[in-house]
Every structure is written in structure tokens, then in C-alpha cells.
Design a protein around this motif. Structure first.
Motif, mmCIF file in Angstrom:
data_model
loop_
_atom_site.group_PDB
_atom_site.id
_atom_site.type_symbol
_atom_site.label_atom_id
_atom_site.label_comp_id
_atom_site.label_asym_id
_atom_site.label_seq_id
_atom_site.Cartn_x
_atom_site.Cartn_y
_atom_site.Cartn_z
ATOM 1 N N THR A 421 0.809 -1.211 0.000
ATOM 2 C CA THR A 421 0.000 0.000 0.000
ATOM 3 C C THR A 421 0.845 1.264 0.000
ATOM 4 O OG1 THR A 421 -1.663 -1.232 1.267
ATOM 5 C CG2 THR A 421 -1.914 1.158 1.175
ATOM 6 N N TYR A 422 0.580 2.101 -1.006
ATOM 7 C CA TYR A 422 1.218 3.409 -1.116
ATOM 8 C C TYR A 422 0.169 4.504 -0.930
ATOM 9 C CZ TYR A 422 5.436 1.408 -3.352
ATOM 10 O OH TYR A 422 6.588 0.720 -3.630
ATOM 11 N N ASP A 423 0.559 5.610 -0.294
ATOM 12 C CA ASP A 423 -0.250 6.823 -0.355
ATOM 13 C C ASP A 423 -0.006 7.479 -1.704
ATOM 14 O OD1 ASP A 423 -1.246 6.440 2.164
ATOM 15 O OD2 ASP A 423 0.115 7.843 3.150
ATOM 16 N N PHE A 424 -1.074 7.924 -2.352
ATOM 17 C CA PHE A 424 -0.907 8.537 -3.668
ATOM 18 C C PHE A 424 -0.021 9.776 -3.565
ATOM 19 C CE2 PHE A 424 -2.606 11.497 -6.977
ATOM 20 C CZ PHE A 424 -2.022 10.844 -8.055
ATOM 21 N N ALA A 425 0.902 9.896 -4.504
ATOM 22 C CA ALA A 425 1.912 10.950 -4.454
ATOM 23 C C ALA A 425 1.280 12.343 -4.569
ATOM 24 C CB ALA A 425 2.922 10.755 -5.579
ATOM 25 N N GLU A 426 1.892 13.305 -3.876
ATOM 26 C CA GLU A 426 1.421 14.688 -3.924
ATOM 27 C C GLU A 426 2.090 15.500 -5.015
ATOM 28 O OE1 GLU A 426 1.946 16.340 -0.070
ATOM 29 O OE2 GLU A 426 0.437 15.054 0.886
ATOM 30 N N ASN A 427 3.192 14.985 -5.577
ATOM 31 C CA ASN A 427 3.887 15.715 -6.641
ATOM 32 C C ASN A 427 4.561 14.701 -7.565
ATOM 33 O OD1 ASN A 427 6.635 15.132 -5.448
ATOM 34 N ND2 ASN A 427 5.793 16.437 -3.809
ATOM 35 N N GLU A 428 5.047 15.200 -8.681
ATOM 36 C CA GLU A 428 5.612 14.336 -9.702
ATOM 37 C C GLU A 428 6.904 13.668 -9.241
ATOM 38 O OE1 GLU A 428 6.480 14.481 -14.523
ATOM 39 O OE2 GLU A 428 5.627 16.204 -13.468
ATOM 40 N N GLN A 430 7.751 12.716 -6.165
ATOM 41 C CA GLN A 430 7.419 11.601 -5.287
ATOM 42 C C GLN A 430 6.832 10.437 -6.072
ATOM 43 O OE1 GLN A 430 4.688 12.602 -2.106
ATOM 44 N NE2 GLN A 430 4.396 10.443 -1.533
ATOM 45 N N LEU A 431 5.990 10.739 -7.065
ATOM 46 C CA LEU A 431 5.406 9.689 -7.892
ATOM 47 C C LEU A 431 6.491 8.937 -8.656
ATOM 48 C CD1 LEU A 431 2.937 8.245 -9.052
ATOM 49 C CD2 LEU A 431 2.845 10.012 -10.828
ATOM 50 N N SER A 432 7.440 9.667 -9.218
ATOM 51 C CA SER A 432 8.531 9.019 -9.961
ATOM 52 C C SER A 432 9.324 8.087 -9.065
ATOM 53 C CB SER A 432 9.448 10.080 -10.565
ATOM 54 O OG SER A 432 8.747 10.884 -11.496
#
Length: 538
Positions: A421-428, A430-432
Motif C-alpha cells: 500500500t502506497y499513499d498517492f503521491a502529492e507531486n511528480e 514523489q510519484l517518480s
């Protein structure tokens, strides 16, 4: 003329054999049906504890055990030993006792007496293993020094720095034929002192035989939490290998939806199935913001993503007489289904499954759930009996798994069905970073849609099996075209406009009258000014 031969009747022996074959077939069919029905029923477990060990290193271990039992499909009745009533053990074929407080003697005489006579499957965790179970496992129990650093290993995992204090550990009794083997109990993992200062060189982490299991050390947050699942699965008699799913949560209508679509594209291109647990919206479904939310969720679904409904936020100010949860959840599920989105399960903190109102009005639409660790308990109608699910995932964070050493490159299946489980990223950025850790992990993820899931409201029946999803019997269309939603929207109804023309004419007349009046006033002002000036010069 030849006479036609008459058909000879079947011998009685053959008739008897055919009759016996029919009886055997019908018996087999009824036996299979009964077996399937028994398999569909959840395992009932009585979970007892002497203390929740709050404000101690063992705090939360009972809650972690509840989550694991839910992931294995068990229905749990949880009770403190002090609240035990005589005769309860006889109602359960499986009983677990968590002994967190070594200095606390069990004073409930009814429980002590019933446990001594109990012949079902018994699982003891922590201190004070009874002598009868110790003898049946053919083990001895010793104690670590006041402080010790242990190496815990289970399966491919190991933790080199487990700090314990006055903790029991297992010493296996050896057979005369082969001193290195104990044929009476199965051993799990190892629990080894890093510095041999009083403790034996090595001991198993846990042991189990046909009816009894023992784990001397269990703490939430370290490897012993995961090690527990290996023992618990075998004790429950389960054999199916665990599956691993990828889950993103903390997704709201105001989240960066462009980033969400970008994440879906990246995972789709990498061939990684995933699921998202989205926050429900109970009103204003016609607003452009909500339409963009739905459009993005539909796009994610088309990129091999699965949509789950997250439990709504429970505010402390909600009154106990608020009975609208069922209506609100129904409305959101229906909005998703009407838009062509098939929600297949629910994500919620574990305590929701121990609340009569939440379990029925909030989770009752789903037969599948992801039970997340509790953050803040906000019961409405607490019960000590859990709501079981046909499919339930154990949520694990990536940082938890990363804290252990692991043998091999590819990941072995975990004992239970697990959601990474990941928390959805707040910025690009963190998502990368999150996507890089996923694509480089050598972990195999299962498509949530491959399993059987069912969601029901009065208006919609949503099903999935083998990757195929239907809404009211119609296959879900996976359209990957992301429709643009216009921002033009009337947020308030216009009033009645039957006198619009009349009011417009009146406005124009008033404007003309005002202009004429200003002109006359200016003309009179100029005349008065000149008359006053002449009078002044005279």
C-alpha cells in the motif's frame, strides 16, 4: 418368415449395479455441495488477551493479529480474559491466547479450568505456556537475559537487530535417534542471540503440531509481525498460496488527477496491474469537479486499474442518531456504476469490521475489503465479533518490507493475500520515486479483477471473475479516451423570468427619464449661475 427376437431383460445383478452407481453419484454430488458450503463458511476463532500492552513495545500486537486473521478469512470474537465466561471455549474449535503481561496472573478461574479441559486447536502467544501444551510440543522454555539483541529469520526474511527484554524462547527436545531433529513439532524460522550472553546459541521462532502452536515473541512493526503469519496460516489449516496486490490510497476529488492518469499510464506500460482506493463523494455529482473525478477514475479503470471505495472520513462531531451512511454509500456506488465504473471492494480501517453500523451500512455492499491499520478509533456501535469477507487483504507498507534483509532477487509469495500500500503521491517527484521502486522491485503483482468480487445495491449488481467485469450483467466497456469536462456550469438555479421583457422596458424608460432630468437640472443650473453673476456685477 423369421420371428423377431424379443429383447432380453437386463440381469438383476446389472440393475443392482446401475442403481448402486446412481446412488454413489448422487452421494458424491451432495458431498461436494456440502464441502463447498463448509468452505464458504469462515473459520471461527476466539481471540483472548490478558492485556493490550498499551505504552509498551508490545502495543498493537493484538490489533495486528486481528488484521492477519481477517486476511485469512476468519471470523474473530475478541475478548479479554477477565471478561471470559465459563463454557465459552467449548463453542470454538480454535482458540488463541495472547499473554502480554508476564507479571499478571490469570485470575479468571473459569478460564483456567476450561483451558485445562480444552481439546480443540490452541495457539499460545507470549508468556506462560501451559505445561500440557509444552509437553505436547516436546519443548522447553527458557528466558533471555534482561536485555538481548536477537536475530530473527523466517522464510527469505531476516532482521539482525531485534531488541528483546526478559523474553521466553524455545529449546527443542531432541530425539535419541537423531539429536538434531524433533519429530513431534514443526519448527518455524530461527530466533538467535547475536551475542551469546546466557541464551542458547539458536532456537526456532515458533513451533506447531496438529492441535497446538506456540510463538514466544510477537511485536507489531518488526519481522515478528510477518513471521506470525507463517505459523498462523498452517494452524488455521490453509494451503492456498498468498497473492500480492498493488494499492494506492488517499485519492480525493481534489487530488492531482493529471498525475493520477500519468501514474496509470506508467503502470499500464510496465504491465503492472494495480488498484486505487478512492474517497467517496456524497453530493454535487453533477459539478464539473466531480465529473472530472469520475472521468479520471474511468480512465484509470481502462489502464488495467481496479477501483475500490475507501471508507468515508468519520468526524467526531457526527451524532449517534445519524443513520444516513447506507444511503450515502449507495448513492456513490450507483454514481460510479452509472458512469461505467465498477468498484470491486472497499478499503477501511480495521475497526470498521468490528462496528455493527459500519459493517452493515458501510461495508455490507461488498464481499471484498482491504483492512488498513487503525489510525483513530471512532466506533458508532462497537462489537467484539468481526465481519468476515470472502476476500480480505492484509495491508503492508513498502517501508516495512524494506526494513528487513531478504534472500534472492525475486519475491516469494507471502502467506496471506497482501496489499502493498502506497499513499498517492502529492507531486511528480514523489510519484517518480514510488514508481521506480515498484518497477525495479522484482515483485509479482496480481490483478485484483482476476478474483471473484461482488458488489450489490438495489439498482446495481457489480461482479468480477477472471478479469471480466459486469454491471447488471453487461460487460464493462474499457474506454481509454479521457473526455474533457467543461468548466461552464450554473452553480445556482436561475429565478423566474416571466417578466423579463417588461422589466427591461421599464429599465430603459427610467434611464431616459434620469438622463433628461440630469439635462434639465444642468440647464437650470447654468441659467441660475448667469442670473446670479449679473446681479453680483450690478
Amino acid at each position: 418368415m423369421k420371428k423377431s427376437k424379443c429383447r432380453q431383460p437386463l440381469p438383476k445383478t446389472l440393475l443392482h449395479l446401475l442403481l448402486l452407481l446412481c446412488l454413489l453419484c448422487s452421494s458424491s454430488i451432495s458431498s461436494l455441495a456440502a464441502a463447498a458450503e463448509r468452505e464458504a463458511e469462515p473459520i471461527h476463532v476466539l481471540l483472548l488477551y490478558d492485556s493490550l500492552a498499551k505504552d509498551s513495545p508490545k502495543a498493537g500486537n493484538v490489533e495486528a493479529l486481528q488484521q492477519q486473521l481477517a486476511a485469512f478469512g476468519a471470523q474473530v470474537t475478541i475478548l479479554s480474559v477477565d471478561g471470559y465466561s465459563g463454557g465459552m471455549l467449548e463453542q470454538y474449535s480454535k482458540v488463541i491466547l495472547v499473554r502480554n503481561a508476564a507479571d499478571m496472573e490469570l485470575t479468571n478461574a473459569a478460564f483456567v479450568q476450561d483451558r485445562a479441559a480444552y481439546r480443540g486447536d490452541y495457539f499460545h502467544i507470549g508468556e506462560e505456556l501451559p505445561a500440557r501444551q509444552q509437553q505436547s510440543l516436546h519443548i522447553a522454555i527458557e528466558q533471555t537475559p534482561s536485555e538481548e539483541t536477537m536475530r530473527l529469520a523466517i522464510g527469505p526474511f531476516s532482521d539482525e537487530a531485534v531488541r528483546v527484554q526478559n523474553t521466553p524462547y524455545i529449546v527443542m527436545e531432541q530425539t535419541a535417534a537423531n539429536p538434531s531433529v524433533n519429530l513431534q513439532a514443526e519448527a518455524y524460522g530461527s530466533f538467535t542471540p547475536k551475542q551469546n550472553s546466557g541464551a542458547n546459541g539458536s532456537s526456532p521462532y515458533a513451533v506447531r503440531n496438529e492441535h497446538t502452536a506456540y510463538v514466544p515473541y510477537f511485536q507489531k512493526g518488526n519481522l515478528s509481525e510477518l513471521a506470525m503469519s507463517y505459523v498462523l496460516k498452517d494452524w488455521l489449516g490453509l494451503a492456498e498460496p498468498g497473492l500480492t496486490y498493488l494499492l494506492f490510497k488517499e485519492i480525493y476529488p481534489f487530488s492531482d488527477l493529471t498525475l493520477l492518469a500519468q501514474m496509470a499510464d506508467t503502470l499500464y506500460d510496465a504491465g503492472i496491474p494495480f488498484a486505487i482506493s478512492v474517497q467517496p463523494v456524497f453530493s454535487n455529482s453533477e459539478f464539473p469537479a466531480m465529473q472530472r473525478y469520475l472521468e479520471t477514475l474511468k480512465y484509470v479503470q481502462s489502464r488495467n486499474g481496479t477501483v475500490l471505495v475507501n471508507a468515508p472520513v468519520v468526524a467526531s462531531t457526527i451524532g449517534q442518531n445519524d443513520q444516513t451512511l447506507k444511503t450515502k454509500m449507495t448513492s456513490f456506488i450507483d454514481v460510479l456504476a452509472a458512469y461505467g465504473i465498477a468498484p470491486l471492494g472497499m478499503g477501511a480501517e480495521m475497526y470498521w469490521s468490528y462496528d455493527k453500523e459500519y459493517a452493515v451500512d458501510g461495508m455490507g455492499f461488498f464481499n471484498s475489503a482491504v483492512l488498513l491499520p487503525n489510525k483513530k478509533l471512532m466506533y458508532r456501535s462497537q462489537t467484539n465479533v468481526s465481519q468476515p469477507f470472502a476476500s480480505s487483504l492484509y495491508s503492508i507498507s513498502p517501508s516495512y518490507l524494506a526494513s528487513f534483509d531478504r534472500e534472492g532477487k525475486a519475491w516469494e509469495p507471502l502467506p496471506m493475500n497482501t496489499a502493498l500500500t502506497y499513499d498517492f503521491a502529492e507531486n511528480e517527484a514523489q510519484l517518480s520515486a514510488d514508481l521506480a521502486s515498484i518497477t525495479e522491485s522484482w515483485m509479482t503483482f496480481t490483478d485484483y479483477k482476476q478474483q471473484g468480487h461482488e458488489v450489490r445495491t438495489e439498482a446495481h449488481v457489480i461482479l468480477s471473475q477472471g478479469g471480466h467485469m459486469t454491471i447488471n450483467g453487461q460487460a464493462v466497456t474499457l474506454n481509454d479516451a479521457l473526455r474533457q469536462v467543461s468548466s461552464d456550469f450554473e452553480y445556482a438555479d436561475k429565478g423566474t423570468v416571466s417578466f423579463t421583457t417588461l422589466f427591461n422596458v421599464q429599465n430603459k424608460i427610467f434611464i431616459v427619464i434620469i438622463i433628461v432630468s440630469l439635462f434639465i437640472f444642468g440647464f437650470l443650473f447654468m441659467i441660475g449661475y448667469r442670473l446670479y453673476r449679473r446681479k453680483y456685477f450690478k
